[in-house]
Motif scaffolding. Structure first.
Motif, mmCIF file in Angstrom:
data_model
loop_
_atom_site.group_PDB
_atom_site.id
_atom_site.type_symbol
_atom_site.label_atom_id
_atom_site.label_comp_id
_atom_site.label_asym_id
_atom_site.label_seq_id
_atom_site.Cartn_x
_atom_site.Cartn_y
_atom_site.Cartn_z
ATOM 1 N N THR A 129 1.286 -0.914 0.154
ATOM 2 C CA THR A 129 0.168 -0.147 0.320
ATOM 3 C C THR A 129 0.650 1.196 -0.070
ATOM 4 O O THR A 129 0.156 2.466 -0.341
ATOM 5 C CB THR A 129 -0.925 0.234 1.231
ATOM 6 N N PHE A 130 1.914 0.703 0.509
ATOM 7 C CA PHE A 130 3.387 1.948 0.262
ATOM 8 C C PHE A 130 3.359 2.904 -1.393
ATOM 9 O O PHE A 130 3.551 1.904 -2.090
ATOM 10 C CB PHE A 130 4.793 2.534 0.967
ATOM 11 N N SER A 131 4.008 4.086 -1.336
ATOM 12 C CA SER A 131 4.341 4.565 -2.579
ATOM 13 C C SER A 131 5.597 4.839 -2.498
ATOM 14 O O SER A 131 6.299 5.113 -1.346
ATOM 15 C CB SER A 131 3.389 6.042 -2.974
ATOM 16 N N TYR A 132 6.513 4.452 -3.124
ATOM 17 C CA TYR A 132 7.861 5.046 -3.183
ATOM 18 C C TYR A 132 8.236 6.314 -1.775
ATOM 19 O O TYR A 132 9.033 5.905 -0.955
ATOM 20 C CB TYR A 132 8.535 4.471 -4.017
ATOM 21 N N ILE A 133 7.284 7.364 -2.566
ATOM 22 C CA ILE A 133 7.818 8.268 -2.087
ATOM 23 C C ILE A 133 7.304 8.588 0.113
ATOM 24 O O ILE A 133 7.501 9.285 0.485
ATOM 25 C CB ILE A 133 6.791 10.386 -2.432
ATOM 26 N N GLU A 134 6.058 7.748 -0.276
ATOM 27 C CA GLU A 134 5.318 6.779 0.954
ATOM 28 C C GLU A 134 6.451 6.924 2.091
ATOM 29 O O GLU A 134 6.727 7.211 3.277
ATOM 30 C CB GLU A 134 4.298 7.041 1.315
ATOM 31 N N PHE A 135 7.214 6.044 1.580
ATOM 32 C CA PHE A 135 7.944 5.791 2.810
ATOM 33 C C PHE A 135 9.029 5.888 2.967
ATOM 34 O O PHE A 135 9.897 6.395 4.087
ATOM 35 C CB PHE A 135 8.514 4.186 1.592
ATOM 36 N N ARG A 137 9.524 9.224 2.890
ATOM 37 C CA ARG A 137 9.143 10.127 3.941
ATOM 38 C C ARG A 137 9.032 9.566 5.404
ATOM 39 O O ARG A 137 9.253 10.343 6.558
ATOM 40 C CB ARG A 137 7.581 11.057 3.461
ATOM 41 N N ASP A 138 8.034 8.384 5.602
ATOM 42 C CA ASP A 138 7.195 8.429 6.846
ATOM 43 C C ASP A 138 8.404 7.055 7.421
ATOM 44 O O ASP A 138 8.937 7.470 8.527
ATOM 45 C CB ASP A 138 6.520 7.195 6.943
ATOM 46 N N LYS A 141 12.996 8.305 7.034
ATOM 47 C CA LYS A 141 14.115 9.652 7.293
ATOM 48 C C LYS A 141 14.135 9.183 8.802
ATOM 49 O O LYS A 141 14.814 9.943 8.950
ATOM 50 C CB LYS A 141 12.139 10.825 7.170
ATOM 51 N N TYR A 177 9.936 -1.869 9.425
ATOM 52 C CA TYR A 177 8.523 -1.058 9.806
ATOM 53 C C TYR A 177 7.639 -2.059 9.597
ATOM 54 O O TYR A 177 6.738 -2.230 10.555
ATOM 55 C CB TYR A 177 8.603 -1.470 8.587
ATOM 56 N N HIS A 181 4.453 -1.621 12.172
ATOM 57 C CA HIS A 181 3.379 -2.081 12.086
ATOM 58 C C HIS A 181 2.658 -2.824 13.132
ATOM 59 O O HIS A 181 1.324 -2.789 13.175
ATOM 60 C CB HIS A 181 3.482 -2.746 10.096
#
Length: 426
Positions: A129-135, A137-138, A141, A177, A181
């Motif tokens: 469900t993650f996009s690369y960008i989201e991953f 960032r969240d 980082k 992660y 989760h």
RNA sequence: GGGGGGAUACCGAAGCGGUCAAACGGGACAGACUGUAAAUCUGUUGGCUCAUGCCUUCGGAGGUUCGAAUCCUCCUCCCCCCA
């Protein structure tokens, strides 16, 4: 709580590293907690090497804790660099789906408990469900690269010749992660795994603290190795699998029967649920009356029963009896086929057995027990040739229809335990 | 580019014109012992044959010789030394 799980792990020698002994003990004994261990779907079946974490979960489960088995459907697409000296090949998606399904079934069967069922999850379900960008960032980082580079699993690869791809380098983030989760979704606070997982586990604990100020715990097990330093669960012919399709119950049972004395105690402690006094007795038996083989027998029975159930254990024992027993006669094809289902077989036209019959030495070659007639003759003259478990020593011994042990099979044996079936074809 | 050494059966390694299917060691296989262990000991270890016997094999291809793993020529590959 049923019992002090940590005390049990202790006497078994199962705690190799621990992130917080004092608090963990108190925390675990206060009320039922949730714990997880991960399994890589590298094959369609688990193998003996996976028994350690599997049994760890089972112990927690029996002690009244909630257990989660995580199958790395997502991380399996990447490959864990821990303990690997070189980049791994990626599995294709279909294969992976198959593997996830297969080992999921096995895990459920070992962790079957109606009152306290295990949860089996696939990390692909949340990681997809993650996009690369989201991953980035969240999750990303929160990972200082300098810390990651200091971990053994990464460092050894950087120091080595083969290097490491960005993909495998990122593996740690995914596993870390996962822990977070599971913490959020199931209130899971503890991850267990082999000592090679220490880096990944502590990465998850760090991430939990950064992302949700959670205080997570980790325990690692010592690695299960043999006294001679080689890996447990491997034979010359390959790994010992938990799947009956890949390793028959008989082979599985035999593997444990043949465990070296030097390794038996460790196996009993690490892999069975026998209690401390029983294992102590077995230790003494190994010392004082080693010929009884009591440790190996218990080990084989416990594990075969656990993995293959009553019927699997019964057939393994029946097969063992026949394999090492007396003459074989008056069996049905079905019985014989079942007992000898691991054994190679060859077909021979019926007319070759009629009348005079075929030379036993030739039959050995046909059945694959000898590479040449000369080799077969040598075995025969040295007293290593058996028909239906009866030693044959006449150089001109011939096989005829009278030698059938069942409707269509003759059992040939070379040496102590190398068997082959000769099946008569129309 | 120049000089030297090597390639032998599953692996390592002897043999350097006939007595070589090829010493020896490891491995493997079989036997004894035993606990279906470990260690040890014995035997076997190219193929076909009951066997004297025959066939294939010492990097590859040719040649010398009554006879070659062994000598000669060419080729392929490996290692070392000097540039």
């Amino acid at each position: 709580m049923n019992q002090d799980i940590l005390a049990e792990l202790d006497w078994r020698g199962l705690v190799y590293q621990n992130t917080d002994e004092e608090n963990l003990q108190h925390w675990l004994n206060a009320e039922p907690r949730t714990v997880y261990a991960g399994f890589d779907p590298t094959s369609v079946s688990l193998h003996v090497g996976n028994l350690m974490p599997l049994m760890m979960l089972r112990r927690f489960q029996k002690a009244g804790h909630k257990v989660i088995a995580l199958i790395g459907g997502a991380t399996g697409m990447i490959g864990d660099p821990s303990g690997k000296s070189a980049e791994r090949n990626l599995l294709d998606e279909n294969q992976l789906r198959c593997n996830v399904e297969g080992i999921g079934q096995q895990i459920k069967s070992v962790l079957a408990d109606e009152e306290n069922p295990a949860i089996v999850v696939n990390n692909y379900d949340w990681i997809k469900t993650f996009s690369y960008i989201e991953f980035l960032r969240d999750v990303g980082k929160n990972f200082p690269v300098n810390v990651m580079m200091a971990k053994d699993s990464i460092k050894s690869r950087l120091d080595g010749e083969s290097g490491i791809s960005y993909t495998e380098f990122s593996y740690m983030l995914l596993q870390a992660y996962d822990f977070v989760h599971l913490h959020q979704a199931f209130d899971c606070y503890l991850q267990v795994g082999g000592s090679d997982q220490w880096g990944n586990i502590t990465a998850g604990i760090d991430l939990g603290r950064r992302m949700c100020s959670a205080k997570l715990f980790g325990i690692t097990n010592p690695l299960l190795t043999k006294a001679d330093g080689t890996k447990m669960g491997k034979t010359e012919s390959g790994a010992i699998w938990l799947s009956g399709e890949k390793t028959s119950p008989y082979q599985f049972y035999q593997y444990w029967i043949n465990v070296d004395d030097a390794d038996a105690g460790q196996c009993l402690r690490f892999l069975t649920e026998l209690d401390e006094s029983t294992i102590g007795e077995l230790d003494r038996s190994r010392e004082n009356e080693p010929h009884l083989n009591a440790s190996q027998k218990s080990l084989a029975e416990e594990l075969t029963q656990l993995i293959h159930g009553d019927s699997g254990l019964a057939s393994a024992k029946k097969a063992t009896e026949i394999f090492f027993g007396a003459e074989i006669s008056d069996l049905s094809d079905a019985e014989l086929g079942h007992i000898f289902n691991d054994v190679p077989s060859a077909e021979i036209p019926q007319d070759q057995l009629q009348g005079e019959g075929i030379l036993l030495t030739e039959a050995f070659v046909v059945a694959g027990l000898a590479k040449s007639k000369g080799e077969a003759r040598r075995t025969l003259t040295q007293g290593g040739a058996y028909v239906n478990n009866r030693r044959e020593s006449a150089a001109d011994r011939k096989l005829t229809l009278g030698d059938l042990a069942s409707e269509t099979n003759i059992v040939l044996r070379s040496g102590k335990k190398k068997y082959a079936l000769l099946r008569v074809a129309e």
